[in-house]
Design an enzyme around this catalytic site. Structure first.
Site, PDB file in Angstrom:
ATOM      1  N   GLU A  49      56.905   5.563  58.298  1.00 24.01           N
ATOM      2  CA  GLU A  49      57.412   6.904  58.596  1.00 24.01           C
ATOM      3  C   GLU A  49      58.758   6.847  59.322  1.00 24.01           C
ATOM      4  O   GLU A  49      59.639   7.670  59.066  1.00 24.01           O
ATOM      5  CB  GLU A  49      56.389   7.696  59.423  1.00 24.01           C
ATOM      6  CG  GLU A  49      55.137   8.098  58.658  1.00 24.01           C
ATOM      7  CD  GLU A  49      55.410   9.024  57.494  1.00 24.01           C
ATOM      8  OE1 GLU A  49      56.513   9.588  57.413  1.00 24.01           O
ATOM      9  OE2 GLU A  49      54.512   9.191  56.650  1.00 24.01           O
ATOM     10  N   TYR A 132      57.560  15.970  62.821  1.00 26.44           N
ATOM     11  CA  TYR A 132      57.038  15.575  61.519  1.00 26.44           C
ATOM     12  C   TYR A 132      56.277  14.255  61.612  1.00 26.44           C
ATOM     13  O   TYR A 132      55.151  14.123  61.121  1.00 26.44           O
ATOM     14  CB  TYR A 132      58.161  15.435  60.483  1.00 26.44           C
ATOM     15  CG  TYR A 132      57.718  14.582  59.318  1.00 26.44           C
ATOM     16  CD1 TYR A 132      56.836  15.089  58.372  1.00 26.44           C
ATOM     17  CD2 TYR A 132      58.108  13.246  59.219  1.00 26.44           C
ATOM     18  CE1 TYR A 132      56.355  14.301  57.344  1.00 26.44           C
ATOM     19  CE2 TYR A 132      57.640  12.448  58.193  1.00 26.44           C
ATOM     20  CZ  TYR A 132      56.757  12.980  57.253  1.00 26.44           C
ATOM     21  OH  TYR A 132      56.272  12.180  56.252  1.00 26.44           O
ATOM     22  N   ASP A 150      57.799  17.631  55.507  1.00 28.09           N
ATOM     23  CA  ASP A 150      59.036  16.876  55.289  1.00 28.09           C
ATOM     24  C   ASP A 150      59.866  17.617  54.236  1.00 28.09           C
ATOM     25  O   ASP A 150      59.544  18.756  53.854  1.00 28.09           O
ATOM     26  CB  ASP A 150      58.748  15.428  54.882  1.00 28.09           C
ATOM     27  CG  ASP A 150      58.171  15.300  53.469  1.00 28.09           C
ATOM     28  OD1 ASP A 150      57.819  16.343  52.856  1.00 28.09           O
ATOM     29  OD2 ASP A 150      58.079  14.160  52.979  1.00 28.09           O
ATOM     30  N   CYS A 202      57.442  18.561  41.362  1.00 29.21           N
ATOM     31  CA  CYS A 202      58.220  19.655  41.961  1.00 29.21           C
ATOM     32  C   CYS A 202      59.584  19.132  42.407  1.00 29.21           C
ATOM     33  O   CYS A 202      59.994  19.269  43.563  1.00 29.21           O
ATOM     34  CB  CYS A 202      57.459  20.279  43.131  1.00 29.21           C
ATOM     35  SG  CYS A 202      58.019  21.944  43.557  1.00 29.21           S
ATOM     36  N   CYS A 212      51.910  21.294  36.644  1.00 25.44           N
ATOM     37  CA  CYS A 212      51.706  21.261  38.094  1.00 25.44           C
ATOM     38  C   CYS A 212      50.306  21.764  38.440  1.00 25.44           C
ATOM     39  O   CYS A 212      49.885  22.822  37.958  1.00 25.44           O
ATOM     40  CB  CYS A 212      52.761  22.128  38.788  1.00 25.44           C
ATOM     41  SG  CYS A 212      52.497  22.294  40.572  1.00 25.44           S
ATOM     42  N   CYS A 218      51.894  29.620  42.310  1.00 27.69           N
ATOM     43  CA  CYS A 218      53.320  29.474  42.662  1.00 27.69           C
ATOM     44  C   CYS A 218      54.088  30.762  42.386  1.00 27.69           C
ATOM     45  O   CYS A 218      54.282  31.149  41.229  1.00 27.69           O
ATOM     46  CB  CYS A 218      53.941  28.315  41.891  1.00 27.69           C
ATOM     47  SG  CYS A 218      55.673  28.029  42.330  1.00 27.69           S
TER      48      CYS A 218
END
Length: 367
Positions: A49, A132, A150, A202, A212, A218
């Site tokens: 990370e 985050y 993120d 995406c 998706c 969406c």
């Protein structure tokens, strides 16, 4: 933005559909535990990370493998020499991350017995760990419900909810929307599933909406223009700075310095320069009196906050003369092991590729 009640109606379905898709199609990453295989290695998740901050998965892979081979634990990394870690990090960029990496490993060892704290609040107290990263570790490593956002998640959620407010002003809206669809169980898998979705289907351009797993919910797709999300405030042009670097060669060695402990590229080995910064051009004064010759090449490099254009000046250093200052003579054949930041690697390659052969008495130019 889509109606909140409608979003709440879909929230459980979004998590279920996305987790089912993740179970079947999760990316294989060296720091990740496959779905259903238990919680991930805390050291691996933390290290990855930190490395992934503002850096792509493709760029991080080899660095992660190198670091975990040399320093396989918090204790091993905490005991490492600063110069060795900075050299191993060279080329990955954003070097403050490497300095915070060391600080954090040492805090984990000295204050937490070599184990990461398990709550977001405690994780946020560690060097280099922001909201985050703290949320990601809490969810992925410790199974806590945490809202992980993120850049990939920002894109997915902006499209799911058709959030038209530009970034970064929309960040609170995006976080609230992500919170509304984050499940109480498997929050870590859900976060990684969202990241995978943003990194794959995406995508920034030409998202694969027809396949998706959450297309049914969406709002961006329903409106027929998912690519307009997330909206972004136009970026101001980066300032252009100029400066010089200096190649000092004695026989088969080149003179390298250690940059100051604070500031840009702090603590890194580098070629001498004329003190250019993000705010100021270089002063064009060489680091030592010598017969300098400027090469007919320049090096360009883009930092986060500015662009840089460098001239390269070269000189030969007599074998019996005192050193040019504080630094070290580094073997040319081992320059790849010096851990030079990218901008200085570019300058090194340009100097050597320009056809200059610097000897102890003069500069010989190949014609």
């Amino acid at each position: 933005m889509a109606d909140v009640q409608q979003s709440e109606y879909y929230s459980g379905d979004i998590a279920r559909q996305l987790l089912a898709h993740y179970d079947a199609h999760a990316r294989t990453l060296p720091w990740r535990t496959p779905p259903g295989a238990g919680f991930a290695n805390p050291y691996h998740v933390w290290l990855s990370e930190i490395m992934l901050q503002q850096t792509t998965v493709a760029a991080v892979g080899s660095y992660f493998q190198k670091f975990t081979h040399i320093w396989p634990s918090f204790a091993a990394l905490a005991a490492a020499a600063d110069a060795d870690v900075m050299a191993a990090w060279a080329g990955l960029g954003y070097y403050a991350r490497a300095r915070n990496l060391l600080k954090c490993a040492r805090v984990v060892v000295t204050e937490h017995g070599g184990r990461l704290p398990e709550t977001e609040a405690e994780l946020l107290k560690l060097p280099g760990v922001g909201p985050y990263t703290a949320a990601a570790i809490a969810a992925i490593v410790f199974g806590q419900r945490a809202v992980v956002v993120d850049a990939n998640v920002e894109r997915v959620v902006s499209r799911l909810f058709a959030i038209s407010t530009p970034l970064p002003q929309s960040k609170p809206q995006i976080r609230a929307a992500t919170d509304s669809i984050t499940p109480d169980r498997r929050a870590g898998d859900f976060a990684q599933a969202m990241m995978d979705l943003g990194a794959g289907m995406c995508s920034v351009r030409a998202p694969s909406c027809l396949v998706c797993p959450v297309a049914f919910a969406c709002e961006g797709m329903r409106l027929g223009n998912p690519e307009v999300y997330p909206a972004k405030t136009p970026k101001a042009a980066k300032p252009q700075r100029t400066g010089s670097v200096y190649w000092i060669q004695r026989g088969n060695h080149v003179w390298l310095i250690r940059r100051a402990d604070k500031g840009l590229l702090a603590g890194m080995r580098a070629l001498p320069d004329d003190q250019w910064t993000a705010r100021l051009d270089g002063h064009s004064t060489p680091p030592a009196p010598a017969a300098w010759r400027r090469l007919p090449v320049q090096v360009s490099h883009v930092f986060t906050h500015f662009s840089l254009l460098l001239d390269i000046a070269v000189t030969a250093w007599p074998a019996g003369a005192a050193d040019p200052g504080e630094g070290e003579w580094w073997p040319l054949k081992s320059l790849d092991k010096a851990g030079l930041p990218t901008v200085f690697r570019k300058a090194t390659e340009a100097a050597m590729n320009a056809g200059e052969r610097i000897c102890a008495c003069k500069i010989v130019v190949r014609r």
